[in-house]
Design a protein around this motif. Structure first.
Motif, PDB file in Angstrom:
ATOM      1  N   UNK A  70      45.628  42.678  35.745  1.00  0.00           N
ATOM      2  CA  UNK A  70      44.622  41.878  36.464  1.00  0.00           C
ATOM      3  C   UNK A  70      45.231  40.687  37.185  1.00  0.00           C
ATOM      4  N   UNK A  71      46.169  39.999  36.571  1.00  0.00           N
ATOM      5  CA  UNK A  71      46.767  38.820  37.199  1.00  0.00           C
ATOM      6  C   UNK A  71      47.587  39.220  38.429  1.00  0.00           C
ATOM      7  N   UNK A  72      48.319  40.302  38.346  1.00  0.00           N
ATOM      8  CA  UNK A  72      49.073  40.816  39.496  1.00  0.00           C
ATOM      9  C   UNK A  72      48.102  41.160  40.620  1.00  0.00           C
ATOM     10  N   UNK A  73      47.053  41.890  40.290  1.00  0.00           N
ATOM     11  CA  UNK A  73      46.028  42.269  41.268  1.00  0.00           C
ATOM     12  C   UNK A  73      45.437  41.035  41.951  1.00  0.00           C
ATOM     13  N   UNK A  74      45.041  40.035  41.152  1.00  0.00           N
ATOM     14  CA  UNK A  74      44.419  38.834  41.721  1.00  0.00           C
ATOM     15  C   UNK A  74      45.382  38.066  42.617  1.00  0.00           C
ATOM     16  N   UNK A  75      46.632  37.968  42.221  1.00  0.00           N
ATOM     17  CA  UNK A  75      47.619  37.242  43.034  1.00  0.00           C
ATOM     18  C   UNK A  75      47.866  37.909  44.377  1.00  0.00           C
ATOM     19  N   UNK A  76      47.570  39.196  44.472  1.00  0.00           N
ATOM     20  CA  UNK A  76      47.741  39.926  45.737  1.00  0.00           C
ATOM     21  C   UNK A  76      46.574  39.733  46.702  1.00  0.00           C
ATOM     22  N   UNK A  77      45.473  39.176  46.235  1.00  0.00           N
ATOM     23  CA  UNK A  77      44.285  39.021  47.080  1.00  0.00           C
ATOM     24  C   UNK A  77      44.416  37.765  47.948  1.00  0.00           C
ATOM     25  N   UNK A  78      43.912  37.846  49.196  1.00  0.00           N
ATOM     26  CA  UNK A  78      43.982  36.685  50.088  1.00  0.00           C
ATOM     27  C   UNK A  78      43.069  35.545  49.627  1.00  0.00           C
ATOM     28  N   UNK A  79      43.448  34.324  49.917  1.00  0.00           N
ATOM     29  CA  UNK A  79      42.652  33.148  49.573  1.00  0.00           C
ATOM     30  C   UNK A  79      41.326  33.151  50.319  1.00  0.00           C
ATOM     31  N   UNK A  80      40.292  32.702  49.636  1.00  0.00           N
ATOM     32  CA  UNK A  80      38.943  32.545  50.193  1.00  0.00           C
ATOM     33  C   UNK A  80      38.477  33.783  50.972  1.00  0.00           C
ATOM     34  N   UNK A  81      38.747  34.943  50.413  1.00  0.00           N
ATOM     35  CA  UNK A  81      38.387  36.225  51.032  1.00  0.00           C
ATOM     36  C   UNK A  81      37.015  36.729  50.560  1.00  0.00           C
ATOM     37  N   UNK A  82      36.621  36.352  49.339  1.00  0.00           N
ATOM     38  CA  UNK A  82      35.473  36.992  48.712  1.00  0.00           C
ATOM     39  C   UNK A  82      34.248  36.087  48.633  1.00  0.00           C
ATOM     40  N   UNK A  83      33.090  36.715  48.788  1.00  0.00           N
ATOM     41  CA  UNK A  83      31.807  36.029  48.621  1.00  0.00           C
ATOM     42  C   UNK A  83      31.437  35.936  47.148  1.00  0.00           C
ATOM     43  N   UNK A  84      32.043  36.800  46.333  1.00  0.00           N
ATOM     44  CA  UNK A  84      31.735  36.804  44.917  1.00  0.00           C
ATOM     45  C   UNK A  84      32.846  37.402  44.086  1.00  0.00           C
ATOM     46  N   UNK A  85      32.859  36.994  42.809  1.00  0.00           N
ATOM     47  CA  UNK A  85      33.897  37.391  41.868  1.00  0.00           C
ATOM     48  C   UNK A  85      33.233  37.653  40.520  1.00  0.00           C
TER      49      UNK A  85
END
Length: 175
Positions: A70-85
């Motif tokens: 999960x931490x690897x996955x999250x670190x790969x996501x762009x900043x301020x990309x999502x409306x929800x988590x």
């Protein structure tokens, strides 16, 4: 906290959090349903029945867009990309061990330590847009917290009876 909504609804427990009736209703209200999901949502511990479009589960047998730590996955996501988590990790070291055993991996200290969960929350805060929502699930009501820039909007307590722990759901907005 002005305007904080707290609700308590009894329901049968379920290994798959999102199948618990009052939680399913909350998700439908906060996230949307089917083709009517409001915005782009991320779920790093998706398991089964996640409404998010970008999903991750360590178990390759689960229906997910990614199968990584999960931490690897999250670190790969762009900043301020999502409306929800959605943050629905294993709630205890025992549950972590069960998840790892289920896929034949060894449980190591790194994935049962509190700082692992804290780092996941830090990354979740990074990837959510200002004004976005985070919905956390667990046995406590900590959520993301003010220190990460979130304001609590709603708490749902789901008692399951007998000696079972309540499932506690928090809904927060990034301010």
């Amino acid at each position: 906290m002005e305007g904080l909504e707290i609700e308590r609804i009894w329901a049968m427990p379920n290994k798959w959090t999102f199948k618990i009736t009052p939680i399913r209703r909350l998700l439908k209200k906060e996230v949307g349903d089917g083709m009517f999901i409001r915005g782009l949502w991320c779920d790093p511990f998706c398991g089964e029945n996640s409404p998010a479009q970008i999903t991750n589960d360590l178990n390759p047998k689960r229906k997910a867009t990614h199968h990584k730590d999960a931490l690897v996955f999250l670190r790969e996501q762009p900043s301020e990309q999502f409306d929800g988590f959605l943050f629905d990790p294993p709630y205890s070291p025992r549950q972590v061990k069960e998840c790892y055993d289920d896929i034949g991996k060894e449980t190591v200290a790194d994935n049962t330590r509190l700082d692992f969960w804290s780092k996941c929350k830090d990354e979740g805060a990074r990837i959510v847009k200002h004004g976005g929502k985070v919905i956390c699930f667990g046995w406590n009501s900590m959520g993301m917290g003010k220190s990460r820039g979130f304001e609590m909007q709603k708490i749902l307590l789901v008692p399951h009876g007998a000696s079972k722990n309540d499932t506690i759901v928090t809904v927060e907005i990034k301010i």
